[in-house]
Each structure stands twice: as C-alpha cells, then as structure tokens.
Design an enzyme around this catalytic site. Structure first.
Site, PDB file in Angstrom:
ATOM      1  N   GLU A 150      15.055   8.366 -22.624  1.00 60.03           N
ATOM      2  CA  GLU A 150      15.347   9.246 -23.743  1.00 60.03           C
ATOM      3  C   GLU A 150      16.036  10.473 -23.161  1.00 60.03           C
ATOM      4  O   GLU A 150      15.543  11.049 -22.190  1.00 60.03           O
ATOM      5  CB  GLU A 150      14.048   9.683 -24.447  1.00 60.03           C
ATOM      6  CG  GLU A 150      14.329  10.545 -25.665  1.00 60.03           C
ATOM      7  CD  GLU A 150      13.070  11.145 -26.302  1.00 60.03           C
ATOM      8  OE1 GLU A 150      12.014  11.176 -25.648  1.00 60.03           O
ATOM      9  OE2 GLU A 150      13.166  11.596 -27.458  1.00 60.03           O
ATOM     10  N   ARG A 192       2.735   3.098 -14.263  1.00 62.26           N
ATOM     11  CA  ARG A 192       3.676   4.160 -13.955  1.00 62.26           C
ATOM     12  C   ARG A 192       3.301   4.776 -12.613  1.00 62.26           C
ATOM     13  O   ARG A 192       2.184   4.622 -12.118  1.00 62.26           O
ATOM     14  CB  ARG A 192       3.679   5.204 -15.054  1.00 62.26           C
ATOM     15  CG  ARG A 192       2.377   5.993 -15.185  1.00 62.26           C
ATOM     16  CD  ARG A 192       2.406   6.927 -16.385  1.00 62.26           C
ATOM     17  NE  ARG A 192       3.618   7.732 -16.397  1.00 62.26           N
ATOM     18  CZ  ARG A 192       4.313   7.996 -17.504  1.00 62.26           C
ATOM     19  NH1 ARG A 192       3.916   7.537 -18.668  1.00 62.26           N
ATOM     20  NH2 ARG A 192       5.407   8.735 -17.439  1.00 62.26           N
ATOM     21  N   LYS A 196       7.551  14.478 -18.089  1.00 66.99           N
ATOM     22  CA  LYS A 196       8.628  15.374 -18.499  1.00 66.99           C
ATOM     23  C   LYS A 196       8.082  16.651 -19.117  1.00 66.99           C
ATOM     24  O   LYS A 196       8.602  17.732 -18.911  1.00 66.99           O
ATOM     25  CB  LYS A 196       9.521  14.661 -19.511  1.00 66.99           C
ATOM     26  CG  LYS A 196      10.575  13.782 -18.874  1.00 66.99           C
ATOM     27  CD  LYS A 196      11.538  13.293 -19.938  1.00 66.99           C
ATOM     28  CE  LYS A 196      12.274  12.054 -19.470  1.00 66.99           C
ATOM     29  NZ  LYS A 196      12.967  11.379 -20.577  1.00 66.99           N
TER      30      LYS A 196
END
Length: 566
Positions: free
Chosen positions: A39, A264, A274
RNA sequence: UGGGGCAUCGUAUAAUGGCAGUACAGCGGACUCUGAAUCCGCUAGUCUAGGUUCGAAUCCUAGUGCCCCAGCCA
C-alpha cells in the site's frame, strides 16, 4: 528428502511455500505468478524485503512472474510520494517487474461490476446502519452478531442504492455495501464484511471519478484473480481472512488464486510496523524515513547495507509460520560477510592522538604500500604518506595498560600498519586536565613496510594517519535504535521510551587518508580495525565528506575487556 | 470448547516414522602486519503427560504456553 545443508546458514531443503508450489507445478499449474502488493502509505522496510525476496525469488526460481501491485484502495491514507520510493527500493534490491506494474485502482470498474453481480444474486446488500451500529451488531469474539434490518432489502432496492452510492448521492458513512454471509460465524471476517464505503475523496490516480472505494478484502483477492496470481503470499494476520478470500472468488466463479500465509519478520532492537516507523519520523525521533538508524530499505541503504547482504539475510531467516524475532546480529553478520569480501580498506583515525616519531627526520615524507583488500588481491595496492607527525587512536595508547593490551604504552613496541615498528619513549599531558596530548616514539628504520627482518614478534598493529596530509572528515557512529530487544513488549509503556539515547554519535574531527577527503558516490569501505563505513549520500558535500558507520568489526578485545577499552 | 494459527539449542532454521543437523550468538584454541577475516574445537534443543511402533521431533489422545481476529485500515 535428505537433510542437507551448506555452510551459508540456509539449507537446500525448501520452505513450505516453495514445496507447495513445486507440488502445484507437478499437478498442473504451468508457472507460478506472484505479486508484491504494497500500500503506498509509507516506506518499505526490511520486513517488506522478506516478502519481496520471497515473491520475486519464487518467480525467478520457478520460471514464473512476479507483479508489482499498488494496493491503493484508501485515498485517505495513501500518497503518490511513497510510490516512487517503493519502486526505487524494489529496484535497488535487484528485482524487476518488467512491464507488470499494476494498481488495485485499475480494477475499480471491474470490482464494481463484480459487486453488481453479487447484489443481483442476493449475496450483497446496502446497509444504512452507522459505523457504530455495525460494530454493535457484529457481536463479540464469543457471542454471535445480529443481522442488520437492511439485510432483507430487495435486490432492486440494493441495486438502486449502490448505484446512487457510486453517483455520489450520499454522504460519507451514510451507506456501505456488505456481503451477505453469516452473522453468527465464529470468524469475525465472515459476519457480513463491508465491501465498499463511501469516501468523497480524490484518489491519486482515479481523481474524483469514484465516491466509493473497495475495502481490502473485496479488492485484494479479486485483483489477484484478475492478474492470474497463482499464489498470493501474505502474512499470518490474514490467515482468518482466507475463508472470505475464497468465498468471494467462489461466488464470482472467477480464477481461483490461493492465499498462503507466512510469519512476518520481527527484528530485535527495532520496530517494524509502518505505524510506528511513521511515528519516529513525524515526531522527529529520527531525521526521516531514510535515517540510517531506520530499518527501512532506504535507511539501510544510506547506512551502507548492500542489496546482496539484505537478500542473503532474507535467505538465511527462512520462511515459516512461526512467530519469531530475528536477532539483529544476523543482519549484521550478513553485511559484514558481504563487505569483508568487497570493501576497500582505508586507515582513518576516529579520535586522533598526536604521535611524534622523534628520530624521524623533520620534513621527510615517504609513501608506503598498503593493501586495498586482503580478501581480494585483484583490488591492488595504494600509497599512503608517512611522516614524523602522525595521528593514532586515542584508545590505542594507555599510560597504564591492563594485561594483554597489545597496543602502545610507555616502553612498549607496536607496529604501525604498513609502516614501521615503533617504541613509545614518552608522552606529554595537559597539566590542567591530565589528558594525554602527545606521544613520543622512536621508529626502527629496518622495519620499513612493517616487517621485522630480525624475526621479532610484535603483537600489536595499529592504524595511523600522517598528520600533515590527513583529511578531516566527519564520521557518524550508529548504534541500535532501542535499548531493549523488543520495544513493543511492554504494554504499559510507549515504545519510544526505549529509544537509545546513544544511537548516534557524531565525530567531527576524524583524520583520514588523503584520498577520502574528496571522494564521491556509493563508497563502502572498511576503516581498518574500526568497521565498515559508507559515504553519506545526503549530507556529504564536496571537500567535506560524512561517513556513516554501517557496522563495527567484530571486536573480541572490547568484549574481553568488558567494553571499557576500544 | 467463539474462530484461526504456532510450539526443536540463547536466537532462527532443518530433519515429512530411521544418527536431532546448520547458521547467528557465546566460550576456547590455531593463525594473523586489522584483537578483523580464516581455520579447528566446545557449550546448548524436540512444551508437558500418556499412547501406537522394533523405532516418534514426526502419528494418536489429553493438556499447557504463545500469537492473530470484534476498522466504513491494509
């Protein structure tokens, strides 16, 4: 399968995703198609590198393709600024999406058509509940939800309202489109998930042509399907979205991409989300997304990490479904290993202490041969100037040395690398502060180049720079960003409370070999005995270079001496 | 029993019923004109309890621990 392993820290056996792809290949799929779908709402970090290496790596290894796709479904969070940065980072890592760059927004029209199809089949409905009501109706983790009164709305009415939503006839939040699935499902994602929300917001690419935007769950799987993605690889937290992913594709009867989840990346002594990285940037804890202390790709690049070292790291950590925290030292190992092989050696004195060779003629200067890289003879040699006055590291001299201190101290001998063996014959100190200001040595002219013709052993070899010809450079020493392995572990405290106050030390007055005074470009070098450094790409100006320490050399002396010295 | 997932040296990862291996870290040694690199060695692990089996990290049963999910974020 044989449990074979090489010496590079990764075994030849495949991870569970590659194994699955291999088996899919054997049972009919022609080639794997993957995608890296960021994104555009922030900079890429080392966790994304893991995903990039996985997706692009699989495409390379199995003769498939990997698309770059921007998941740009939420214009209130995304910014075009991030897009170029993301592309640069992927390219820098060495991957190529060729002409396959896509945007979820490219599929808005198709997604709308799909939605019409589901509405027509009575599988989606327009809901007028408020956001808060929807939350209440959803139930809790342990209690089923309740069906919205809007669930019984007719197909015709739903179609009319949905078209009006698209036309911009309503305000933000007034209506949403929901999938009609199961409000009693144990999986919250199946309790009539929202597919579209009204958002009167201009989109970087589609501008003002849409007043509704698809949610992740509605956009992602269908985008995968449209692109013919065979294996849609994502992280573990999407595991319970998979039933929904599959449901939409099944209802639509379109190409069935398969979602596979892996753990992850977590790295010790830093944060990798983020949201938190954004906080470090926006609240000024670091200088920007590319601050060399940041675990972002751009930060690591500026820190001096090489693409090879990052890819090697990603290969070493493997792919599994286990939550884990990788030790930062593994990343450091990867970059040391790479740079050891390729970095030009230089002598730079970070904390200069003046040395006078009392029996060396004043005014004399000679040039000595220094090896550029002992690991790679093809890199050749260079000349370094030597004269009566030199700089050495302040901590390479001790008036009162502990045992096994192989450096300079009164009466002791040490080798000046590539130059001469010298003996300390005295020193001066500032009477006011007690600080040593100058060390006096005598050199042995027979040891030119550093060899000892008489065969005597000299344990210590230290680096030095000729005072007269030294270049003054600025050096930035970076340390871990946080003082604790997992800054997020303490739920009671803000992670920024664990920021390391000494994560950056700036040394303004370092003495370097002359050649470093005006260098340019991507220069990774090793400052002998000190570490790997890179010319800072942002703050260096011609004639005033700034070097960032990528990573120190391993240092068994400072460990042995309790970190007090060196 | 709300749903989903994961448990192997300190940290990661391999072994897919057959010798618990590898890397990082740590420790010790050799070598060394970088206390680096390199080389050699050492330390250290199958979450627990039962069961199946000639044989279990692996299969079965029951536990335990940890992670994710209640955005009109992704």
């Amino acid at each position: 399968m044989k449990p074979k392993a090489d010496n590079n820290g990764y075994s030849e056996s495949e991870d569970f995703i590659r194994a699955r792809i291999r088996s899919d290949l054997e049972s009919g799929i022609k080639k794997p198609v993957t995608r890296f779908p960021p994104e555009p709402n922030g900079y890429l970090h080392i966790g994304h590198a893991k995903s990039i290496c996985l997706n692009f790596g699989i495409a390379e290894e199995f003769g498939g393709e990997c698309n770059l796709r921007f998941d740009d479904t939420n214009p209130s969070k995304e910014d075009i600024e991030y897009e170029e940065a993301i592309k640069e980072d992927v390219r820098w890592l060495g991957f190529d999406w060729e002409d396959r760059i896509y945007y979820a927004s490219d599929y808005f029209e198709q997604l709308y058509e799909y939605a019409l199809q589901l509405i027509g089949e009575g599988k989606a409905y327009v809901d007028d509940l408020s956001a808060e009501e929807i939350r209440e109706y959803r139930g809790t983790l342990s209690e089923p939800g309740r069906e919205s009164p809007s669930r019984e709305r007719s197909v015709e009415e739903n179609l009319r309202l949905f078209q009006a939503m698209r036309n911009g006839d309503f305000d933000d939040g007034q209506y949403v489109l929901r999938a009609k699935i199961d409000m009693a499902s144990g999986n919250m994602n199946m309790r009539d998930p929202v597919m579209y929300r009204i958002m009167k917001k201009s989109h970087p690419r589609t501008k003002d042509s849409w007043s509704i935007y698809p949610m992740y769950d509605w956009a992602h799987g269908q985008s995968d399907s449209i692109e013919g993605i065979t294996h849609s690889l994502c992280t573990l937290e999407f595991e319970d979205h998979r039933p929904l992913y599959d449901w939409f594709i099944a209802q639509l009867g379109i190409f069935h991409s398969r979602q596979i989840e892996f753990a992850r990346l977590n790295l010790s002594y830093t944060v990798l989300s983020k949201r938190n990285l954004m906080k470090l940037v926006s609240e000024g804890f670091v200088s920007g997304w590319d601050d060399p202390r940041m675990p972002t790709i751009s930060g690591l690049r500026r820190r001096g990490y090489t693409p090879e070292s990052i890819k090697d790291f990603c290969r070493k950590i493997g792919i599994t479904k286990q939550d884990s925290v990788i030790d930062m030292e593994l990343l450091e190992h990867s970059v040391r290993e790479d740079l050891n092989r390729r970095a030009q050696r230089m002598m730079v004195v970070l904390d200069p202490l003046k040395v006078v060779i009392v029996n060396y003629p004043e005014g004399k200067e000679e040039e000595l041969d220094a090896v550029n890289n002992p690991e790679d003879p093809s890199m050749g040699k260079r000349k370094v100037p030597f004269s009566r006055e030199l700089f050495i590291e302040r901590d390479d001299f001790m008036e009162d040395p502990p045992k096994k201190f192989y450096r300079l101290s009164p009466g002791s001998e040490v080798r000046l690398r590539y130059a001469y063996i010298v003996r300390c014959v005295g020193f001066e100190r500032d009477p006011a502060t007690g600080e040593v200001t100058e060390v006096h040595c005598e050199y042995d002219p027979d040891t030119r180049g550093g060899s000892a013709p008489d065969g005597r052993k000299v344990r210590g070899t230290i680096h030095w720079v000729s005072a007269k010809s030294a270049s003054r450079v600025t050096v930035r020493l970076y340390d871990r960003l946080f003082t604790v392995p997992n800054p997020m572990a303490d739920k009671q405290r803000e992670f920024t409370e664990f920021l390391n106050p000494d994560s950056l030390r700036i040394l303004e007055n370092c003495a370097a070999e002359p050649a470093l005074g005006d260098c340019a470009g991507d220069i990774n070098c090793q400052f002998e005995r000190k570490g790997y450094f890179v010319l800072d790409s942002v703050d260096s100006v011609s004639g005033a270079p700034v070097f960032n320490r990528t990573v120190s050399l391993r240092d068994s002396w400072s460990r042995q001496s309790g970190g007090k010295v060196g």
